[in-house]
Scaffold this motif. Structure first.
Motif, short mmCIF file in Angstrom:
data_model
loop_
_atom_site.label_atom_id
_atom_site.label_comp_id
_atom_site.label_asym_id
_atom_site.label_seq_id
_atom_site.Cartn_x
_atom_site.Cartn_y
_atom_site.Cartn_z
N ALA A 18 -12.25 -3.83 5.98
CA ALA A 18 -12.62 -2.60 5.27
C ALA A 18 -11.60 -2.29 4.16
O ALA A 18 -11.97 -1.87 3.06
CB ALA A 18 -12.71 -1.43 6.25
N LEU A 19 -10.34 -2.52 4.45
CA LEU A 19 -9.31 -2.24 3.45
C LEU A 19 -9.46 -3.17 2.24
O LEU A 19 -9.20 -2.76 1.10
CB LEU A 19 -7.93 -2.41 4.08
N SER A 20 -9.90 -4.39 2.48
CA SER A 20 -10.10 -5.32 1.36
C SER A 20 -11.28 -4.91 0.48
O SER A 20 -11.34 -5.29 -0.70
CB SER A 20 -10.33 -6.74 1.90
N LEU A 21 -12.21 -4.14 1.03
CA LEU A 21 -13.40 -3.72 0.29
C LEU A 21 -13.29 -2.31 -0.29
O LEU A 21 -14.06 -1.94 -1.17
CB LEU A 21 -14.63 -3.79 1.20
N GLU A 65 -3.50 3.06 -2.36
CA GLU A 65 -2.48 2.35 -3.11
C GLU A 65 -1.22 2.12 -2.28
O GLU A 65 -0.53 1.10 -2.43
CB GLU A 65 -2.11 3.14 -4.38
N VAL A 66 -0.91 3.07 -1.40
CA VAL A 66 0.25 2.93 -0.51
C VAL A 66 0.04 1.76 0.45
O VAL A 66 0.94 0.95 0.67
CB VAL A 66 0.50 4.23 0.27
N LEU A 67 -1.14 1.66 1.00
CA LEU A 67 -1.45 0.58 1.92
C LEU A 67 -1.43 -0.76 1.21
O LEU A 67 -1.01 -1.78 1.77
CB LEU A 67 -2.82 0.81 2.57
N TYR A 106 1.26 -0.13 14.72
CA TYR A 106 1.89 -0.99 13.72
C TYR A 106 1.41 -0.61 12.32
O TYR A 106 2.18 -0.58 11.37
CB TYR A 106 1.57 -2.45 14.02
N PHE A 107 0.13 -0.30 12.18
CA PHE A 107 -0.46 0.10 10.91
C PHE A 107 0.28 1.31 10.34
O PHE A 107 0.64 1.34 9.15
CB PHE A 107 -1.94 0.45 11.14
N ILE A 108 0.54 2.30 11.18
CA ILE A 108 1.23 3.50 10.74
C ILE A 108 2.67 3.19 10.37
O ILE A 108 3.17 3.56 9.31
CB ILE A 108 1.19 4.58 11.85
N TYR A 109 3.35 2.47 11.25
CA TYR A 109 4.78 2.20 11.10
C TYR A 109 5.09 1.35 9.87
O TYR A 109 6.03 1.63 9.12
CB TYR A 109 5.28 1.52 12.37
N ALA A 110 4.31 0.29 9.67
CA ALA A 110 4.57 -0.64 8.57
C ALA A 110 4.41 0.01 7.21
O ALA A 110 5.02 -0.42 6.22
CB ALA A 110 3.65 -1.86 8.68
N SER A 111 3.59 1.05 7.13
CA SER A 111 3.26 1.67 5.84
C SER A 111 4.12 2.88 5.50
O SER A 111 4.20 3.27 4.33
CB SER A 111 1.78 2.08 5.84
N LEU A 112 4.78 3.47 6.48
CA LEU A 112 5.52 4.72 6.25
C LEU A 112 6.63 4.61 5.19
O LEU A 112 6.81 5.54 4.39
CB LEU A 112 6.11 5.24 7.56
#
Length: 338
Positions: free
Chosen positions: A78-81, A170-172, A189-195
């Motif tokens: 979904a993020l790629s689209l 854009e942050v992701l 992990y999704f939350i942590y890696a992006s913070l």
């Protein structure tokens, strides 16, 4: 066509009983959002429902069918689209509150260019309709544009979940976060890696996400948590190795506190459920995680063992086992899905 304000990712696996309620709650603002429904190799009528919504609402619904890869694979796709300004995951058995939904969209229209991360309240529902609202007013100032350093201390029972956050797309993209496939609890992990890529945030003290809990076989049920000890180990491993958290201790204490709080929680869960699994393999995973942190991240090990609640679940022996079980019992009185 103007840019959509939110790209919603709705991962679906055998979700025929619940997904219509989820999708209908998102479609109330269909002119402002896009909804990417990921059929993750479902065996029931989920694929047909996905096609039905995509055909009926072509202006805002994208239907995707892919081989089963788990929740993380659906988010990756979904993020790629996605093309919206913000990116939000809504699981197929959950839904959004309409008042909170309208408020979030309003705030994006006003200040969306300035905000990297939204934090919102969420409510969880049991099958018997008991409800509790999770709030963050003690951590973030309400309705104000905040910098990372404006974050206050989290209490032990307060932590960010995928239900409570919404990142700017854009942050992701800058974080380049990619989730492991066939793995549960990867949202941590999704939350942590992006913070660390967030510069500004905004807390809306309204309930937005409605989290349904208590369904048989749900991933947050204690038996499922014990069964999936390998996933807890993997997520703790990924987070511990994502970056050197101590680089932020002097440069940005607010970010450091947020990251460390999250890291302590996930390591605690990793230690608890590898050990609570009870099998030889589970106990080995517990000792491996402990050894890995001690040898590869000695500074983090010292913090976890001697200066955090994680120390209670890192004690070996019979007393350590009792202390671990008591810690879990107490934690689930406060946060039933930890």
């Amino acid at each position: 066509m103007s840019e959509k304000l939110i790209s919603f990712c709705v991962p679906c696996y055998n979700a025929e009983k619940d997904m219509r309620k989820c999708l209908d709650s998102l479609l109330t603002q269909k002119d402002k959002v896009e909804i990417i429904i990921i059929d993750d190799g479902s065996k029931d009528s989920t694929p047909q429902i996905v096609d039905e919504y995509a055909a009926k609402y072509p202006e805002c619904v994208i239907g995707v069918h892919q081989p089963n890869g788990g929740h993380g694979a659906g988010i990756n796709k979904a993020l790629s689209l996605a093309t919206g300004k913000f990116f939000k995951v809504v699981d197929s058995d959950d839904w959004v509150d309409q008042n909170g939904y309208a408020e979030v969209l309003k705030r994006i229209e006003i200040d969306g260019d300035k905000i990297d991360l939204f934090i919102m309240n969420y409510a969880y529902f049991y099958v018997d309709s008991v409800k509790k609202i999770i709030k963050f007013n003690s951590v973030f100032k309400s309705n104000k544009l905040l910098k990372r350093n404006n974050v206050k201390r989290f209490m032990a029972w307060e932590y960010l979940t995928l239900h409570s956050v919404m990142y700017k797309r854009e942050v992701l993209k800058r974080s380049n976060v990619t989730l492991p496939e066939h793995t549960f609890y990867e949202d941590n992990y999704f939350i942590y890696a992006s913070l660390p890529y967030v510069n500004t945030l905004y807390y809306i003290p309204m309930t937005f996400y409605m989290y349904f809990i208590g369904r048989a076989g749900q991933s947050v049920g204690i038996e499922q948590m014990k069964k999936r000890f390998k996933d807890h180990y993997l997520i703790a491993h990924l987070m511990n190795n994502e970056y050197d958290i101590f680089q932020y201790k002097k440069t940005n204490k607010g970010l450091y506190r947020t990251l460390m709080h999250h890291l302590i929680l996930i390591n605690s869960i990793g230690f608890i459920y590898t050990r609570l699994n009870g099998t030889k393999e589970g106990i080995e995973a517990y000792h491996n995680l402990k050894k890995e942190v001690k040898t590869e991240h000695p500074r983090l090990y010292k913090k976890l063992k001697y200066f955090s609640m994680c120390g209670f679940v890192m004690c070996d022996g019979k007393f350590g086992t009792w202390l671990m079980k008591f810690s879990l019992w107490f934690a689930r009185r406060v946060v039933p899905f930890c």
